[in-house]
Design a protein around this motif. Structure first.
Motif, PDB file in Angstrom:
ATOM      1  N   TYR A  37      18.010   1.219  15.947  1.00  0.00           N
ATOM      2  CA  TYR A  37      17.109   0.320  15.124  1.00  0.00           C
ATOM      3  C   TYR A  37      15.803   0.091  16.063  1.00  0.00           C
ATOM      4  N   ALA A  38      15.871  -0.049  17.241  1.00  0.00           N
ATOM      5  CA  ALA A  38      14.439  -0.445  17.781  1.00  0.00           C
ATOM      6  C   ALA A  38      13.592   0.435  17.830  1.00  0.00           C
ATOM      7  N   PHE A  39      14.092   1.934  18.198  1.00  0.00           N
ATOM      8  CA  PHE A  39      13.423   3.223  18.174  1.00  0.00           C
ATOM      9  C   PHE A  39      12.904   3.430  16.898  1.00  0.00           C
ATOM     10  N   VAL A  40      13.379   3.164  15.857  1.00  0.00           N
ATOM     11  CA  VAL A  40      12.893   3.390  14.521  1.00  0.00           C
ATOM     12  C   VAL A  40      11.766   2.647  14.333  1.00  0.00           C
ATOM     13  N   SER A  41      12.137   1.150  14.644  1.00  0.00           N
ATOM     14  CA  SER A  41      10.878   0.365  14.535  1.00  0.00           C
ATOM     15  C   SER A  41       9.623   0.422  15.288  1.00  0.00           C
ATOM     16  N   TYR A  42      10.078   0.963  16.578  1.00  0.00           N
ATOM     17  CA  TYR A  42       9.012   1.129  17.581  1.00  0.00           C
ATOM     18  C   TYR A  42       8.401   2.452  17.231  1.00  0.00           C
ATOM     19  N   ILE A  43       8.953   3.500  16.401  1.00  0.00           N
ATOM     20  CA  ILE A  43       8.315   4.784  16.337  1.00  0.00           C
ATOM     21  C   ILE A  43       6.996   4.627  15.169  1.00  0.00           C
ATOM     22  N   SER A  44       7.586   3.650  14.273  1.00  0.00           N
ATOM     23  CA  SER A  44       6.471   3.419  13.099  1.00  0.00           C
ATOM     24  C   SER A  44       5.539   2.427  13.618  1.00  0.00           C
ATOM     25  N   ARG A  45       5.883   1.685  14.456  1.00  0.00           N
ATOM     26  CA  ARG A  45       4.615   0.799  15.160  1.00  0.00           C
ATOM     27  C   ARG A  45       3.753   1.751  16.307  1.00  0.00           C
ATOM     28  N   VAL A  46       4.364   2.897  16.721  1.00  0.00           N
ATOM     29  CA  VAL A  46       3.584   3.651  17.473  1.00  0.00           C
ATOM     30  C   VAL A  46       2.838   4.508  16.693  1.00  0.00           C
ATOM     31  N   VAL A  47       3.242   4.957  15.719  1.00  0.00           N
ATOM     32  CA  VAL A  47       2.327   5.975  14.836  1.00  0.00           C
ATOM     33  C   VAL A  47       1.379   5.273  14.150  1.00  0.00           C
ATOM     34  N   GLU A  48       1.700   4.018  13.779  1.00  0.00           N
ATOM     35  CA  GLU A  48       0.490   3.284  13.031  1.00  0.00           C
ATOM     36  C   GLU A  48      -0.828   3.222  13.891  1.00  0.00           C
ATOM     37  N   PRO A  49      -0.571   2.481  15.226  1.00  0.00           N
ATOM     38  CA  PRO A  49      -1.935   2.719  16.072  1.00  0.00           C
ATOM     39  C   PRO A  49      -2.521   4.144  16.324  1.00  0.00           C
ATOM     40  N   LEU A  50      -1.585   4.976  16.313  1.00  0.00           N
ATOM     41  CA  LEU A  50      -2.104   6.410  16.410  1.00  0.00           C
ATOM     42  C   LEU A  50      -2.914   6.826  15.042  1.00  0.00           C
TER      43      LEU A  50
END
Length: 626
Positions: free
Chosen positions: A323-336
């Motif tokens: 769950y944490a990684f799925v959430s973090y991926i979306s938050r990593v991709v958005e800044p990119l």
């Protein structure tokens, strides 16, 4: 220090064929509309941006620290969600106070992160506005200090575009790009750190997004940079064509050239559209769509790795990490995504900054040292030679003594060197050292302030501000009402000014639209006299006025005799008929000199022929009127 660095730290012509083809032949625009800005230009543009923001560096550091705190608070959200799944949801642990604490912590951290970001956006927007204000003032001040030969080749509309449009594009860099990219990079670093803390192996998988994004950005820059540079150059051309057409509207309409000008503008506009279309096509393919694809691919890769590592099933701990990684991926991709989406703005801002920097790199007129003051206003010209280009001399061995308080007229055919001589006397161009002296002092050794106070100019085309008569005479010098009105009386302009509905405070309209040509010229003479000059130069000041107004100008000049040294370039020879001396130039050489009667006595002389030619022209005009 480069010229542009110094700028940040301190922040027409009658002989058209010679001056416009030779005076500024060494000036060329450094940005080719069809090519991306060279790397050295980009580095110089970046240096310009950094210097303009340097006074705000402390604010920028504080804002960065606050954004680090906001990123940490945002990164805490998925970690709190993982703790809820691991310790309460899957074990069915209904510890309501603890659950409420986790939910409250997630809510508070999210609200605080949003509030901090809003506050820093406002602060960085203020930094942006102040930085752009400094750049714009620097560019405008630099333009005011450029030598006159620069303006012989520069296009007004393009200069205006650099002072306004290009500096406005730089503001976009600060307001949008700086905040978004700084915030996104800090957020990205925070999210990657949290993922490494949870599972460093999975973090390395997510980290592969970064080089992929850099690859997309590199490709985007290669494809879009030429289009961005070309579109900004063409926008300047559009501004230049519009300004030129508006200024010459009467001639365009009278000559039936509206269709041709419209077609030329349409061609430039079509080229600008094509450049913008190329830029937008690169945006559409390489920014949001490509990164959305990377987001989906990365999410699939993480789930695949989890499934392979867990075998038949997932433990409770792995479900929380997932769950944490799925959430973090979306938050990593958005800044990119945000970073790459800003590259379009960044590209335009860098091109605009490079164009501004190119203008700032133009060498300014170096102010002369204050070694002397103008006294009586006597002028000495000794063996003056001058050429705009080597091997193409314009003036040859001019020798002339002009006594203080005298009235000297300079005449000659078009291209004889009259305007060039005047430009040298006004220090618009550099003369041979020692060839020009005022009161026995070399002209290049007189201080700028002292020289400009002592010299007045009445140009052929009177320049009037869209302001009141009082402001046009004062010209920002802070003169008192008595001085302004005295100058107007000396120029015989006081009468018609007082007849205006608000007198000296009446707005004259753009370019003095409310006045006749003669009245504009009298305002220009009043402006020159208001500074109480020791030397007054007139550049064909009576060529476009009627005979009655010319008589008024002659009265004004007669009142100055003995008090002000008057040098008048005259096309209308009646203006200088009573001059103390008339100088006749021919092909850059002093051909004849003397008073009117003596020159007329030279049978077949050049001055005699000029006078006879004007008399024949006057007779022809009278016959045409009859």
């Amino acid at each position: 220090m480069s010229p542009s660095a110094a700028a940040i730290a301190r922040w027409s012509s009658t002989a058209a064929g010679t001056r416009r083809n030779g005076a500024c032949s060494n000036w060329r625009p450094r940005l080719n509309p069809n090519d991306p800005a060279p790397q050295n230009e980009r580095r110089a543009a970046l240096a310009l941006l950094l210097r303009s923001a340097m006074p705000e560096i402390a604010l920028l550091k504080r804002a960065s620290l606050w954004l680090v705190l906001a990123a940490a608070l945002e990164a805490a959200g998925p970690a709190l969600g993982k703790a809820f799944i691991d310790h309460y949801l899957l074990p069915r642990n209904a510890d309501l106070p603890a659950i409420a604490g986790l939910l409250g912590g997630a809510l508070v951290s999210g609200c605080l992160a949003s509030g901090i970001r809003y506050g820093q956006l406002v602060r960085l927007a203020g930094l942006a506005m102040r930085s752009v204000q400094r750049i714009r003032e620097a560019v405008y001040g630099h333009v005011l200090r450029l030598p006159m030969h620069f303006f012989d080749r520069a296009i007004t509309g393009q200069l205006v575009s650099r002072v306004t449009n290009d500096t406005e594009a730089v503001k976009t860099l600060y307001v949008q790009v700086l905040f978004v990219m700084l915030d996104s990079l800090i957020t990205l670093a925070g999210m990657m750190a949290m993922m490494a803390w949870l599972d460093w192996r999975l973090m390395l998988i997510v980290a592969t997004l970064v080089p992929a994004v850099f690859g997309i950005v590199w490709l985007y820059q290669r494809l879009s940079a030429p289009a961005v540079t070309r579109s900004r150059a063409l926008r300047s051309d559009l501004n230049a064509q519009a300004a030129e057409s508006i200024a010459g509207m009467a001639v365009i309409q009278a000559s039936g050239a509206a269709a041709a000008f419209s077609a030329r503008f349409a061609d430039t506009n079509a080229a600008h559209y094509a450049a913008r279309h190329d830029e937008l096509r690169a945006n559409a393919w390489l920014l949001r769509p490509a990164l959305d694809f990377l987001n989906v691919a990365m999410l699939g890769a993480v789930i695949l790795v989890f499934s392979q590592r867990s075998g038949a099933g997932l433990s409770a701990l792995e479900v929380g990490v997932l769950y944490a990684f799925v959430s973090y991926i979306s938050r990593v991709v958005e800044p990119l995504i945000q970073i790459t989406m800003q590259f379009s703005q960044l590209q335009q801002a860098m091109v605009a900054a490079a164009r501004v920097n190119t203008l700032l790199d133009e060498a300014e007129t170096l102010p002369a040292q204050d070694h002397g003051e103008v006294g009586d206003g006597a002028i000495s010209i000794r063996q003056l030679d001058f050429a705009y280009l080597p091997g193409r001399p314009v003036l040859h061995g001019i020798d002339l003594e002009i006594a203080a308080g005298s009235f000297v007229g300079i005449v000659g055919h078009t291209g004889s060197g009259k305007s060039t001589l005047l430009s040298l006397l006004l220090r618009f161009y550099e003369a041979t050292p020692g060839a020009l002296l005022i009161d026995g002092q070399p002209i290049d050794q007189l201080g700028d302030a002292a020289f400009r106070r002592a010299v007045g100019l009445v140009p052929q085309e009177p320049f009037l501000l869209a302001a009141s008569a009082r402001e046009n005479i004062d010209m920002g010098r802070g003169l008192g009402d008595a001085e302004i009105e005295a100058a107007a009386r000396a120029a015989f302009a006081d009468g018609f000014i007082r007849r205006l509905e608000r007198g000296y405070d009446t707005p004259l309209g753009e370019g003095g639209a409310r006045l006749s040509v003669g009245e504009k010229q009298l305002i220009a003479i009043a402006r020159a006299l208001a500074g109480e000059p020791k030397i007054l130069f007139l550049d064909e000041a009576t060529s476009h006025i009627d005979s009655e107004t010319e008589g008024v100008v002659q009265q004004a000049l007669a009142g100055l005799r003995g008090h002000v040294t008057v040098v008048a370039i005259a096309h209308r020879l009646s203006t200088i008929r009573d001059a103390d001396e008339i100088v006749v130039l021919n092909h850059g050489r002093l051909a004849e000199r003397g008073r009117h009667a003596a020159l007329m006595a030279i049978d077949g002389g050049l001055y005699q022929r000029l006078v006879q030619l004007q008399q024949l022209e006057a007779l022809d005009e009278e016959e045409d009127e009859q």
